[in-house]
Structures are given as structure tokens and as C-alpha cells.
Design a protein around this motif. Structure first.
Motif, mmCIF file in Angstrom:
data_model
loop_
_atom_site.group_PDB
_atom_site.id
_atom_site.type_symbol
_atom_site.label_atom_id
_atom_site.label_comp_id
_atom_site.label_asym_id
_atom_site.label_seq_id
_atom_site.Cartn_x
_atom_site.Cartn_y
_atom_site.Cartn_z
ATOM 1 N N UNK A 1 -9.960 19.992 -3.162
ATOM 2 C CA UNK A 1 -8.695 19.290 -3.131
ATOM 3 C C UNK A 1 -7.674 20.118 -3.904
ATOM 4 N N UNK A 2 -6.417 19.833 -3.673
ATOM 5 C CA UNK A 2 -5.344 20.645 -4.248
ATOM 6 C C UNK A 2 -4.293 19.739 -4.884
ATOM 7 N N UNK A 3 -3.966 20.011 -6.164
ATOM 8 C CA UNK A 3 -2.917 19.263 -6.851
ATOM 9 C C UNK A 3 -1.712 20.191 -7.040
ATOM 10 N N UNK A 4 -0.523 19.753 -6.614
ATOM 11 C CA UNK A 4 0.653 20.632 -6.680
ATOM 12 C C UNK A 4 1.081 20.907 -8.117
ATOM 13 N N UNK A 5 1.593 22.109 -8.343
ATOM 14 C CA UNK A 5 2.185 22.521 -9.615
ATOM 15 C C UNK A 5 3.691 22.670 -9.368
ATOM 16 N N UNK A 6 4.507 21.977 -10.187
ATOM 17 C CA UNK A 6 5.945 21.851 -9.938
ATOM 18 C C UNK A 6 6.733 22.739 -10.912
ATOM 19 N N UNK A 7 7.736 23.419 -10.395
ATOM 20 C CA UNK A 7 8.699 24.142 -11.228
ATOM 21 C C UNK A 7 9.706 23.110 -11.739
ATOM 22 N N UNK A 8 9.758 22.882 -13.073
ATOM 23 C CA UNK A 8 10.624 21.836 -13.621
ATOM 24 C C UNK A 8 12.097 22.133 -13.400
ATOM 25 N N UNK A 9 12.454 23.390 -13.252
ATOM 26 C CA UNK A 9 13.863 23.739 -13.070
ATOM 27 C C UNK A 9 14.318 23.441 -11.648
ATOM 28 N N UNK A 10 13.523 23.870 -10.640
ATOM 29 C CA UNK A 10 13.934 23.706 -9.239
ATOM 30 C C UNK A 10 13.330 22.477 -8.580
ATOM 31 N N UNK A 11 12.368 21.829 -9.247
ATOM 32 C CA UNK A 11 11.658 20.663 -8.715
ATOM 33 C C UNK A 11 10.865 20.998 -7.445
ATOM 34 N N UNK A 12 10.578 22.271 -7.218
ATOM 35 C CA UNK A 12 9.838 22.690 -6.034
ATOM 36 C C UNK A 12 8.372 22.965 -6.377
ATOM 37 N N UNK A 13 7.552 22.889 -5.338
ATOM 38 C CA UNK A 13 6.135 23.223 -5.482
ATOM 39 C C UNK A 13 6.007 24.746 -5.504
ATOM 40 N N UNK A 14 5.485 25.255 -6.600
ATOM 41 C CA UNK A 14 5.319 26.718 -6.716
ATOM 42 C C UNK A 14 3.852 27.136 -6.711
ATOM 43 N N UNK A 15 2.963 26.180 -6.776
ATOM 44 C CA UNK A 15 1.551 26.528 -6.784
ATOM 45 C C UNK A 15 0.685 25.298 -6.627
ATOM 46 N N UNK A 16 -0.607 25.514 -6.606
ATOM 47 C CA UNK A 16 -1.574 24.414 -6.483
ATOM 48 C C UNK A 16 -2.827 24.774 -7.280
ATOM 49 N N UNK A 17 -3.431 23.729 -7.855
ATOM 50 C CA UNK A 17 -4.705 23.932 -8.552
ATOM 51 C C UNK A 17 -5.823 23.423 -7.658
ATOM 52 N N UNK A 18 -6.815 24.294 -7.404
ATOM 53 C CA UNK A 18 -7.952 23.929 -6.563
ATOM 54 C C UNK A 18 -8.952 23.138 -7.403
ATOM 55 N N UNK A 19 -9.277 21.934 -6.944
ATOM 56 C CA UNK A 19 -10.177 21.044 -7.665
ATOM 57 C C UNK A 19 -11.312 20.619 -6.732
ATOM 58 N N UNK A 20 -12.529 20.643 -7.230
ATOM 59 C CA UNK A 20 -13.693 20.327 -6.406
ATOM 60 C C UNK A 20 -13.950 18.831 -6.430
ATOM 61 N N UNK A 21 -14.280 18.267 -5.253
ATOM 62 C CA UNK A 21 -14.565 16.831 -5.118
ATOM 63 C C UNK A 21 -15.875 16.657 -4.354
ATOM 64 N N UNK A 22 -16.643 15.627 -4.774
ATOM 65 C CA UNK A 22 -17.948 15.379 -4.136
ATOM 66 C C UNK A 22 -18.152 13.887 -3.952
ATOM 67 N N UNK A 23 -18.300 13.492 -2.698
ATOM 68 C CA UNK A 23 -18.686 12.118 -2.352
ATOM 69 C C UNK A 23 -20.103 12.158 -1.805
ATOM 70 N N UNK A 24 -21.015 11.438 -2.471
ATOM 71 C CA UNK A 24 -22.425 11.448 -2.081
ATOM 72 C C UNK A 24 -22.782 10.114 -1.438
ATOM 73 N N UNK A 25 -23.641 10.154 -0.432
ATOM 74 C CA UNK A 25 -24.019 8.924 0.280
ATOM 75 C C UNK A 25 -24.716 7.929 -0.639
ATOM 76 N N UNK A 26 -25.482 8.420 -1.612
ATOM 77 C CA UNK A 26 -26.224 7.539 -2.513
ATOM 78 C C UNK A 26 -25.455 7.281 -3.800
ATOM 79 N N UNK A 27 -24.881 8.318 -4.380
ATOM 80 C CA UNK A 27 -24.257 8.213 -5.699
ATOM 81 C C UNK A 27 -22.786 7.829 -5.635
#
Length: 765
Positions: free
Chosen positions: A527-553
Motif C-alpha cells: 500500500x502507498x501513503x502520500x507524502x505532501x509538500x507543505x508549501x505547494x500542498x502537492x503529492x511529491x512522494x509515497x511511502x510503500x507500506x506492506x499489508x497482510x490479510x490472512x484467511x484465518x488471522x
């Protein structure tokens, strides 16, 4: 006048003959008695020899069985089957376990140079139950797996097995291997017949001809045969048959009787002596001949005494040998129940004493306290000062523990730096807390190592009979779980076992087992969470984050499965997948909007430095992403244990063109020296500092200080956890460049993140 001397001479002759006859009769009686005593002495000596041979063989097989049992219970055997049961492949961990297992088998078939002891086994194998050969100390020699009595081994734990083929017998020791109470394999050890022969031939009775063999229903193993095949006494041998205790063997022994050529014990000599008495009476005047006869008799009597002295010395040597063996067995018994380094009870003895304490507690209806004690950061002592210093520390620790408890309490060393305390007749839980506090206090005193003082803390886990378990296995496992809870919560403390801990442990085991399958089935997503430039309020990057949904857990958060992946080695697979996926996705988004991608790296990944550089270069090359757009985020734990190799690899990655960010700054071992020493370009303020920043002036001051420090070092700042408009405005006033948080967006799937980018760039189609 002439008559009287004749009569006197006759009387003298008669008197002399009578006395000589009486003397000869006495000699006959003494000779017969000596002959019988010699035969009886020989029988006793030979019977004692055969008994010693039987005890020697019994002891040999007992020690061989103990040795092969140690192999079946060795940590390398357990680790292999545990890794195999968890689905580990040969590439990731199972191959290493198999290599260590085979080395252990080879060690038991190789002479021990340190102890000057020959190996008892020609060959040792580990066979899966009703399966194939797993490990073999000598794989070049074919092995008939069908010769193993699998059906018989289901009902017994171990067995001495005899295999006869082509007139030759093979003696094997079989020992079951269990994993979690389930029979998973058999350790097979081919016992060296030469070792048995050498053991007995060193005790061979050298003063007479003899033959010895070790026999079973399947065949016979000849030990020695020193009979002269042409000797006439071959059919008149003394035979012994002795059962070897706890083995299928019988000892068959043949010995030659005392030689009839020994005149003093000869029956013919006795008969001749009897017939000689009569003519000697009438031949008294042959005084010289009589004197010679007396000389021969005297010589034979001396020879008899000499033989008796030889037998006496042999009996003394046998007694000395028996005493030596008893002392050796006593020493072996001590070593089997005690730790050689500290003198404490070992794990086996500790288990037995705990079982005894539980039986007594059940009878008297009282409580028993079980304590697991583990030294914190003991590995650092070994790594920095050497194992000799570590051994000294363990000896001092054992002494302090013994002095802190009662003589009736049990203190045992059950592992490298792990100790077990068993406290019978526990009055209350408060008494257990008092004892645990006392043990923590004794570790506050410094240890003297190599002329210097060192401090080390300890973690203590406790379980109580009967509420926390009714068996030794349950109580020790629960105390171990409680101890690891202390480790997890910061160490240098104590904890009682709670039932909820079992749930945590079981969940960790489930995550460990299912994570491997999830990786193989591509169940983990980025998954990706946007990183914002506070001056321009634009998306300048993203942080890649791992997500896991398990059928049992269900949903498993990263802070739960990432530490487990670091422990079991799966972190390298996860890191490889996250880096390649994030780089490919970021390259595709460049067509919508230029942006950088931030990927988190674990400190464990930096242990494989060569492959890490190659992985980064491959990900950039395959994706086509510019290295300047890759931002590698690392935590302060990597920097805390930094070394020259870590600095070099960070510099190498910097030369590639990638950037570094220090993640979660302020939550670990933060130090300005880290920021100066390593090539960082960004600093990420942890979300915990922003949670109450609006209402807490001290949090504002901390954030202000972090931003000011970063500016002074030329670093850009990314604030995590921005959730309100106030947070955004305040950070902007403090000249913070970037931010991310739920105020802008949570972590999104690649489809939702792409839709967000298109929303911010309506002109892109």
C-alpha cells in the motif's frame, strides 16, 4: 655284644621308615588339598573374569545407547525436524539445519582427540520414520533401509538390533526421535565390532589358553581364541555362559584347566608317591637317594607356594580393577547429572528434581514455584571479552544463585545462560515476588572479569504449581513464556505466567507458519501513503507500506509480522518483494506525476551487505526508476549497532544515487553523532510527537527542537501522523518541508493511490 647294636640299628631303620611313611602320607594329604584349592581358585578367578567381561560389554552398550539418545535429542536434530515441519525449504534454513545435523552425526563416528577416546560407531544415520535417509555420516556406503524394524520401533523407544548376513553380524543401536510427542525418525548407529573386541582383548587372561565369543540367536562374534589346536586338553576345557544384562548377547567362554604337567598337582604323582612309601622303608640305608627325594619334594612345595602367590597377586589386580571401574562409574553418574562448568544440576537432573518436587507437593497439597532466569545481553560478553570470560561470569552467577536460596531448593543450569530454580513449599505469591526481587538485587553487584568490573541484568519468568500447570513440561514452558515477556518489555525484571501469554505465543507461531505460505501465495500487498509538500500542498512522494490479510488471522499489522520475519529469516524475501514492487509501481506513476518512493529497510537486511547492494541495483535496473527517486528509510536500531561495514554500505548506496531517511526519529537511541556520521538527506519525526502537540506545549518544543536540529545539519524534515489542519499549519510555520498522515490520506492500494494522483492531476489522461 654284637647283637645289641644290630637290634638298635633295626629299630632305628624301622623308626626311620615309620616316620618317613608318616611324612609321605602327610605329603599326599597336603598335595591333594593343594590340588583341590588350586582348581577352586582357578574356577573363582575365571568366573570373576567372565563376570567382568559381561559388565564391560553391558557398560559399553549402555554408554552407546546414551550417546545415540543424545544425538536424537540434540538441538540440531530438533531444529531440522522443526524447520521441516514449518515448511522451510532447503534454500531458506533447512539446508543449513541438515548440514549441522550431518556434522553432528560425523562427530559421533570420529575419534575424540581431546578425550583420547575412540568412537563407538562406524556409521550413524538419521532416517525419517517409514521414509528415506535424511542424514548419513558415510553416504558412500549403501544402506538397506528395509532392515530397520519400523513396526517394532512404534512400541519401544530404543533397541539393540542384530543383522546377520553372509555369516557376518552387524550390531546396531536404534533410537526414536520425537517432535512434539510425535515419532518422526530413527537414529541408527552401526557399533564398531572392533571396539568391542579391543575392549575385551585388553582384559584377556594371558596365563592360560582360552576362547571367548559374544553370541546371539542371529549369530556369533568371535573375540579371541588362543587355544593350541593340537593340545590334548581341548576336550577337557572349563566352560562359562554369562548373560549380558539389558542386551541380547550371551558371553561364551572356554578355558584350559590347570596343566597336569605340574607335578605337585598331578594325580599320577600322588599315586607314585603312595607306592614309593613302602620300598623307601626298606631302603632307608640309601640316605642320599632319600635326601634327593626330599629335595625334590621341597622344591615342589615351593613351586606350589609360588603359584599361590601369583594367584594372590592376580586377585589383587582384579580387585583394584573393579574398584577403579566403580570409581569411574561414580564419576560418570556425577557428570550425567551435573553441569561440568558450574557444578549445578544439569537440565536432565533439574527435570527429575522438579518431578520429585511436584509428586511431593501433590501429596502434601502445597505449591511449587518454578523460575526461569536468563542473563540479559550475555552474548555481548562472549563477543567482546571471549568465551572464557563468559564462562567465569556463569560460574559467578551460579554461586550467587546458590547463596540466595535454601539448601532444599533446586538450582540447575539448563542452557547457555539460562538457569532453573525450583522452590518447593511456596507459601504465597508474595513470597515469590520477594524472592524474584532479591535475585534482581544480587545482579546489581558488579562481576569481576579479567580485572575489571562488569554489570549484567537478568530476566525472570515464573510459574506456580498447580494453577499454572501440573506437569514439568507445562510449568517450564509457562515460566519460559513469562521470561520472554520480560525480555520483550525491556528486560531486568520478573513476570508471572498468565494464560493470555499462551494466546500471544500461539498467535506468533501461527503468524510464523502462515507467513511462509502467504509469501509463496503472494498474499501480501504493498500500500502507498502520500507524502505532501507543505508549501505547494502537492503529492511529491509515497511511502510503500506492506499489508497482510490472512484467511484465518484476519488483518495482521506490520509491527506484528515484521519482527517475526526478522527472526526467522523471511525479512529478506519480504524486503526484496517490497523494493521491486514499489520501484516498478513508482516508475509507472512518473507518467502521471513525478514523485519519489520511500521503502523501509530492516536492520536485518544490512547483515547481507553484498546481496543488498545487488538487490537495489537490480530493482532500479528492472524497473527503470531513477535512483534519485528512491528514498531508503532506516531506523535508529541499525545505527546503534553500527560498524565500519555499515558505514561503507550506506556510502555505497549513496554513490548509486539513492537517498536515506532516518525513520521514527526520537523513539530510539537518538544521537546527533548518528546524523553527522551517516549520509542522511531526510529526517522523519515520529507520529507520537504530534498526537497531543496542539494541547501540549512540551510536545511543541520537542518538535521545534527536532526541526531546528535537522535544519542545522542540512536535513529536510518529514512529519508523520498529521491528522488536523492545526498540525499542518503549525508545521508550516516551523518550516517543516513535508508531511504525511490521515489528514491527507491513509495508506492506499495501488489502484486507489493512482486514482488520487489522477484527481490531483486532472489534465493527465
Amino acid at each position: 655284644m654284637n647283637m645289641k647294636p644290630r637290634l638298635n640299628r633295626r629299630n632305628a631303620i624301622l623308626m626311620g621308615g615309620f616316620l618317613l611313611g608318616a611324612y609321605l602320607l602327610l605329603m599326599i594329604i597336603v598335595t591333594n588339598a593343594g590340588q583341590n584349592r588350586l582348581k577352586e581358585s582357578q574356577l573363582n578367578e575365571l568366573n570373576l573374569n567372565v563376570t567382568i567381561y559381561s559388565e564391560s560389554i553391558g557398560y559399553f552398550f549402555e554408554t552407546a545407547s546414551k550417546e545415540i539418545r543424545e544425538v536424537s535429542q540434540h538441538k540440531t536434530t530438533y531444529t531440522f525436524f522443526a524447520n521441516l515441519a514449518s515448511g522451510m525449504s532447503m534454500q531458506y534454513g533447512l539446508g543449513s539445519s541438515l548440514l549441522q545435523l550431518r556434522r553432528n552425526l560425523i562427530r559421533h563416528t570420529t575419534p575424540n582427540q581431546h578425550l583420547h577416546e575412540n568412537a563407538k560407531f562406524d556409521r550413524m544415520l538419521l532416517v525419517g520414520f517409514n521414509s528415506n535417509i535424511i542424514a548419513d555420516s558415510n553416504p558412500k556406503i549403501p544402506f538397506d533401509i528395509d532392515s530397520i524394524p519400523f513396526q517394532t520401533m512404534q512400541t519401544i523407544d530404543h533397541k539393540i538390533d542384530i543383522v546377520a548376513k553372509d555369516g557376518h553380524i552387524t550390531i546396531r543401536a536404534l533410537q526414536n526421535v520425537y517432535l512434539n510427542g510425535e515419532l518422526v525418525g530413527i537414529v541408527v548407529g552401526d557399533i564398531k565390532t572392533t571396539a568391542i573386541i579391543n575392549l575385551l582383548t585388553t582384559q584377556e587372561y594371558q596365563l592360560s589358553n582360552s576362547r571367548l565369543s559374544l553370541s546371539t540367536d542371529a549369530g556369533s562374534l568371535p573375540i579371541w581364541d588362543t587355544f593350541d589346536s593340537s593340545a590334548s586338553y581341548r576336550s577337557n576345557t572349563l566352560y562359562f555362559n554369562k548373560k549380558v544384562a539389558n542386551t541380547p548377547f550371551n558371553i561364551h567362554a572356554w578355558f584350559a584347566p590347570i596343566s597336569e604337567s605340574q607335578i605337585i598337582t598331578s594325580t599320577w604323582f600322588t599315586i607314585a608317591l603312595s607306592f614309593l612309601a613302602v620300598p623307601v622303608i626298606f631302603g632307608l640305608y640309601y640316605s642320599l637317594r632319600i635326601n634327593n627325594t626330599n629335595l625334590v619334594l621341597t622344591t615342589k612345595i615351593e613351586e606350589t607356594h609360588s603359584q599361590q602367590a601369583v594367584l594372590t597377586r592376580q586377585n589383587h589386580r582384579l580387585k583394584t580393577e573393579i574398584d577403579r571401574r566403580k570409581m569411574f562409574e561414580k564419576e560418570l553418574a556425577y557428570q550425567a547429572s551435573h553441569d561440568i562448568l558450574t557444578g549445578l544440576s544439569n537440565r536432565k537432573s533439574g527435570d527429575e528434581k522438579l518431578k520429585h518436587a511436584l509428586l511431593q507437593a501433590k501429596r502434601d497439597d502445597v505449591n511449587v514455584l518454578v523460575m526461569f532466569i536468563d542473563l540479559d545481553d550475555f552474548k555481548q560478553i562472549n563477543d567482546t571479552l571471549g568465551h572464557l570470560a563468559g564462562d567465569k561470569l556463569l560460574v559467578q552467577t551460579a554461586k550467587r544463585l546458590r547463596q540466595s536460596v535454601r539448601k532444599t531448593d533446586v538450582v540447575a543450569r539448563i542452557g547457555g545462560d539460562e538457569f532453573l530454580l525450583v522452590i518447593p513449599n511456596l507459601d504465597s505469591e508474595k513470597e515469590a515476588q520477594t524472592l524474584a526481587s532479591k535475585l534482581l538485587t544480587i545482579f546489581e553487584q558488579p562481576f569481576q572479569l579479567n580485572g575489571s568490573q562488569f554489570f549484567i541484568s537478568t530476566s525472570i519468568g515464573m510459574s506456580i504449581y498447580p494453577q499454572d500447570g501440573k506437569t514439568t513440561e507445562e510449568l517450564m514452558a509457562h515460566a519460559d513464556i513469562a521470561m520472554y515477556r520480560v525480555k520483550k518489555e525491556g528486560r531486568n525484571g520478573f513476570s508471572f505466567y498468565e494464560a493470555s501469554m499462551n494466546t500471544d505465543v500461539q498467535r506468533s507461531l501461527d503468524i510464523d507458519a502462515r507467513l511462509r505460505q502467504a509469501i509463496n501465495d503472494n498474499k501480501l500487498e504493498i500500500y502507498y501513503q502520500p507524502i505532501i509538500d507543505l508549501e505547494s500542498k502537492k503529492i511529491t512522494g509515497a511511502e510503500a507500506l506492506m499489508r497482510w490479510w490472512d484467511d484465518k488471522l484476519g488483518f495482521v499489522p506490520p509491527d506484528e509480522f515484521i519482527p517475526i520475519a526478522e527472526r526467522n529469516g523471511l525479512i529478506h524475501k519480504l524486503g526484496h518483494m517490497a523494493l521491486h514492487t514499489a520501484c516498478h509501481q513508482a516508475q509507472q506513476w512518473q507518467a502521471i506525476q513525478p514523485l519519489s518512493i520511500a521503502v523501509n529497510f530492516s536492520a536485518a537486511q544490512f547483515r547481507q551487505q553484498d546481496s543488498l547492494i545487488e538487490t537495489i541495483l537490480t530493482a532500479l535496473s528492472n524497473s527503470g526508476l531513477d535512483a534519485n527517486l528512491l528514498d531508503i528509510e532506516i531506523t535508529e536500531s541499525l545505527l546503534f549497532n553500527n560498524n565500519i561495514e555499515t558505514v561503507q554500505i550506506l556510502e555505497e548506496i549513496k554513490r548509486i544515487g539513492a537517498h536515506f531517511s532516518i525513520d521514527d526519529f526520537g523513539t530510539g537511541y537518538s544521537a546527533l553523532s548518528y546524523l553527522q556520521k551517516f549520509p542522511f538527506s531526510k529526517l522523519k519525526i515520529d507520529r507520537s510527537f504530534l498526537q497531543d502537540m496542539e494541547t501540549n506545549p512540551s510536545s511543541q518544543e520537542l518538535v521545534n527542537a527536532i526541526i531546528a536540529m535537522a535544519k542545522a545539519l542540512g536535513l529536510k524534515v518529514v512529519a508523520e501522523g498529521v491528522e488536523t489542519q492545526w498540525d499542518q499549519n503549525y508545521l508550516k510555520t516551523q518550516h517543516c518541508e513535508f508531511s504525511q498522515g490521515y489528514y491527507y490520506s491513509k495508506a492506499l492500494s495501488k489502484e486507489d493511490f493512482e486514482a488520487l494522483l489522477l484527481q490531483h492531476n486532472p489534465n493527465v489522461t
